[in-house]
Enzyme design. Structure first.
Site, short mmCIF file in Angstrom:
data_model
loop_
_atom_site.label_atom_id
_atom_site.label_comp_id
_atom_site.label_asym_id
_atom_site.label_seq_id
_atom_site.Cartn_x
_atom_site.Cartn_y
_atom_site.Cartn_z
CE LYS A 22 -1.76 1.68 3.99
NZ LYS A 22 -1.53 3.11 4.25
CG ASN A 23 2.18 2.75 3.54
OD1 ASN A 23 1.03 3.04 3.21
ND2 ASN A 23 2.54 2.57 4.80
NE ARG A 91 -1.79 12.80 7.72
CZ ARG A 91 -0.58 13.08 7.27
NH1 ARG A 91 0.09 12.16 6.65
NH2 ARG A 91 -0.07 14.28 7.42
CB CYS A 115 -5.47 10.58 11.03
SG CYS A 115 -3.82 10.08 11.46
NE ARG A 120 -0.01 10.56 9.86
CZ ARG A 120 -0.38 9.49 9.15
NH1 ARG A 120 -1.53 8.93 9.35
NH2 ARG A 120 0.42 9.03 8.21
N PRO A 121 1.26 16.93 10.74
CG PRO A 121 2.93 18.17 11.76
CD PRO A 121 2.05 17.00 11.98
CB VAL A 122 2.18 18.52 5.26
CG1 VAL A 122 1.41 17.21 5.23
CG2 VAL A 122 1.23 19.72 5.17
CG ASP A 123 5.99 21.02 9.88
OD1 ASP A 123 5.41 19.92 9.86
OD2 ASP A 123 6.93 21.27 10.62
CG LEU A 124 9.15 18.34 8.65
CD1 LEU A 124 9.64 16.98 9.13
CD2 LEU A 124 10.10 19.44 9.12
CG ASP A 304 3.08 1.81 9.62
OD1 ASP A 304 3.30 2.04 8.42
OD2 ASP A 304 2.75 2.70 10.43
CB ILE A 326 6.92 7.29 14.59
CG1 ILE A 326 8.16 6.41 14.54
CG2 ILE A 326 6.63 7.97 13.25
CD1 ILE A 326 9.44 7.11 14.12
NE ARG A 396 -7.35 4.59 5.13
CZ ARG A 396 -6.94 5.80 5.50
NH1 ARG A 396 -7.41 6.36 6.59
NH2 ARG A 396 -6.05 6.46 4.80
C1 EPZ Z 1 4.11 7.21 6.27
O1 EPZ Z 1 3.32 8.26 6.80
C2 EPZ Z 1 3.20 5.99 6.19
N1 EPZ Z 1 2.06 6.27 5.31
C3 EPZ Z 1 2.69 5.65 7.60
O2 EPZ Z 1 1.92 4.45 7.49
C4 EPZ Z 1 3.90 5.37 8.50
O3 EPZ Z 1 3.44 5.11 9.80
C5 EPZ Z 1 4.83 6.59 8.49
O4 EPZ Z 1 5.23 6.89 7.14
C6 EPZ Z 1 6.09 6.35 9.32
O5 EPZ Z 1 6.77 5.23 8.83
C7 EPZ Z 1 2.24 6.16 3.97
O6 EPZ Z 1 3.32 5.85 3.49
C8 EPZ Z 1 1.04 6.44 3.12
P1 EPZ Z 1 6.15 10.74 8.23
P2 EPZ Z 1 3.89 9.79 6.77
O7 EPZ Z 1 6.05 11.92 7.33
O8 EPZ Z 1 4.56 10.04 5.48
C9 EPZ Z 1 5.85 14.04 11.67
C10 EPZ Z 1 0.04 3.05 7.77
O9 EPZ Z 1 -0.46 2.54 8.78
N2 EPZ Z 1 5.88 14.99 10.55
O10 EPZ Z 1 7.41 9.94 8.26
O11 EPZ Z 1 2.78 10.68 7.16
C11 EPZ Z 1 4.51 13.29 11.70
O12 EPZ Z 1 3.56 14.07 12.41
C12 EPZ Z 1 0.52 4.50 7.81
O13 EPZ Z 1 0.21 2.45 6.67
C13 EPZ Z 1 5.93 16.35 10.83
O14 EPZ Z 1 5.95 16.76 11.98
O15 EPZ Z 1 4.96 9.71 7.94
C14 EPZ Z 1 4.84 12.01 12.40
O16 EPZ Z 1 4.81 12.23 13.80
C15 EPZ Z 1 0.23 5.16 9.16
N3 EPZ Z 1 5.93 17.24 9.80
C16 EPZ Z 1 6.26 11.72 11.96
O17 EPZ Z 1 6.80 12.98 11.48
C17 EPZ Z 1 5.91 16.82 8.48
O18 EPZ Z 1 5.93 17.68 7.57
C18 EPZ Z 1 6.35 10.70 10.84
O19 EPZ Z 1 5.74 11.23 9.71
C19 EPZ Z 1 5.87 15.42 8.22
C20 EPZ Z 1 5.86 14.52 9.26
#
Ligand code: EPZ
Length: 417
Positions: A22-23, A91, A115, A120-124, A304, A326, A396
């Site tokens: 999926k991911n 998201r 969620c 889960r911000p996207v600031d980065l 996960d 995480i 999902r």
């Molecule tokens: C991906 O989410 C996966 N989803 C998640 O799987 C997985 O848990 C996660 O990576 C960590 O491995 C998909 O690939 C679709 P991150 P993502 O950006 O990209 C913080 C599942 O069950 N963060 O590495 O959202 C964030 O809040 C899902 O299949 C910021 O603060 O993960 C989190 O605490 C759940 N600012 C941490 O980093 C940002 O701009 C990890 O986020 C981006 C992230």
């Protein structure tokens, strides 16, 4: 809404085929709007999130044809808008930012809400894209991104190895002018799979799988045929299913080295994990022991898989501490496991699990994708009947879970409520 009804106590025996990831599929599907030519993807799983992503591609102006497990995508006249009512259901839709900015120089994407597992911000993502020349405004819950000329290569260091952030930047940088260097990049196998797909389309990406990735932008990408990797989290989930039922299962079409940290932790608990030509053989008896687990970015133990190993620890001997580093709110499954008789104490980012308990079947409620998987796993071993409601969460990310489990002897059925 459907629910799963499980009668616990059967040892699972037999073969389970692992589906595509999926991911890895989600970013690769969205990256498929970038090439000039058609894209054919193989090993794509039949999941709700895949259907949602295909709906998004249609809204963005692409044509797609899904004959599971193969998908054909051709990008038409692109429309740079991802609407809220779709983004709020998934998201990962924010992963269309990079491709749209790279192709059209503009994007209007609903800001993904939080969620169940965190804000889960996207600031980065946004900060890094700004370093490449994009500007962003927030207007009525939408991120409006524009870049006056093609994106420019930049030297970017992430505060955190964000998976989605690394993926958005890989896609944006593939068509940028000049070289982009990503430092503290995510090393997850799904990021590597996306980079391999982009390179198959003619991108010039190096270092993927390490924390420093370089991308030399190219003027255009071409279509290709690509096989998506198998799902390491689905595989890990079924490894736990084999262990928690004290059974003996063979997982085929299964990634192996991407599961090292999960295999190591399960072996530490006393689970037998044997890598074979055909796949991974899992067996266990009822003498498993609890361990300590810390979730970390890859190659550490994956967040996960945290809910799933917690379920297993509930029926193992001794006690162990699970530290979730995480996400800030990823213990919702613990509250439901406690209702089944588990002994779990939550304190901040730590969960202390005291095993050796007999779990009792109960009506429980899924809260997020991996939490629902953990509740199904607990139901396999619990005494009596477990009813897991709100399994749209499960659909999902797991293709026909009840069918795959029934095939190896679980007493589980889907009932429409
Ligand atoms: C991906 O989410 C996966 N989803 C998640 O799987 C997985 O848990 C996660 O990576 C960590 O491995 C998909 O690939 C679709 P991150 P993502 O950006 O990209 C913080 C599942 O069950 N963060 O590495 O959202 C964030 O809040 C899902 O299949 C910021 O603060 O993960 C989190 O605490 C759940 N600012 C941490 O980093 C940002 O701009 C990890 O986020 C981006 C992230």
């Amino acid at each position: 809404m459907d629910k799963l009804v499980i009668q616990g106590g059967n040892r699972l025996q037999g073969e389970i085929r692992i589906s595509g990831s999926k991911n890895a599929s989600l970013p690769i599907l969205l990256a498929s709007l970038m090439p000039e030519g058609d894209v054919v993807l193989e090993n794509v799983p039949e999941l709700r999130d895949i259907r949602t992503t295909l709906k998004l591609l249609t809204l963005l102006g692409c044509n797609s044809d899904f004959n599971g497990p193969e998908v054909e995508i051709s990008a038409g006249n692109l429309v740079p808008e991802a609407p809220y009512d779709l983004v709020r259901t998934m998201r990962a839709s924010v992963l269309c930012l990079g491709p749209l900015l790279a192709k059209l120089g503009r994007a209007k994407v609903a800001l993904p809400g939080g969620c169940a597992i965190g804000s889960r911000p996207v600031d980065l993502h946004l900060r890094a894209l700004e370093r490449m020349g994009a500007t962003f405004d927030l207007d009525s819950g939408y991120i409006i991104g524009t870049c006056k000329s093609p994106l420019k290569g930049a030297h970017i260091t992430f505060d955190f190895p964000t998976v989605g952030g690394t993926e958005n930047l890989l896609m944006a940088a593939s068509l940028a002018q000049g070289k982009t260097i990503l430092e503290n990049a995510a090393k997850e196998p799904e990021v590597v799979d996306l980079a391999n797909f982009l390179n198959a389309c003619g991108a010039r990406i190096n270092g993927h799988g390490t924390s420093i990735i370089t991308i030399d932008g190219v003027p255009a990408l071409n279509g290709c045929r690509y096989r998506v990797m198998s799902d390491r989290i689905e595989a890990g989930t079924y490894m736990v299913a084999g262990a928690i039922s004290f059974g003996d299962v063979l997982l085929t079409n299964c990634p192996v080295e991407e599961l090292d940290s999960v295999s190591a932790k399960l072996q530490e608990m006393g689970v037998k994990v044997v890598m074979q030509d055909k796949g991974v053989q899992i067996s266990a008896d009822d003498k498993l022991s609890c361990v300590d687990v810390v979730t970390l970015p890859y190659p550490g133990f994956p967040t996960d898989m945290q809910a799933q190993i917690m379920a297993l620890m509930c029926v193992a001997r001794g006690s162990g501490v699970i530290k979730e580093t995480i996400f800030e709110n990823r213990f919702m499954h613990a509250l439901e496991l406690i209702r089944m008789g588990a002994n779990i104490k939550l304190s901040g980012q730590n969960a202390v699990v005291r095993g050796g308990k007999k779990l009792m079947g109960a009506p429980v409620m899924a809260s997020d994708l991996r939490a629902s998987a953990a509740l199904v796993l607990a139901g396999l071993v619990a005494e009596g009947t477990t009813e897991v409601s709100r399994i749209y969460h499960l659909d999902r990310g797991y293709e026909s879970m009840e069918k795959k489990l029934s095939k190896v002897g679980a007493r589980i059925e889907r009932v429409s409520q």
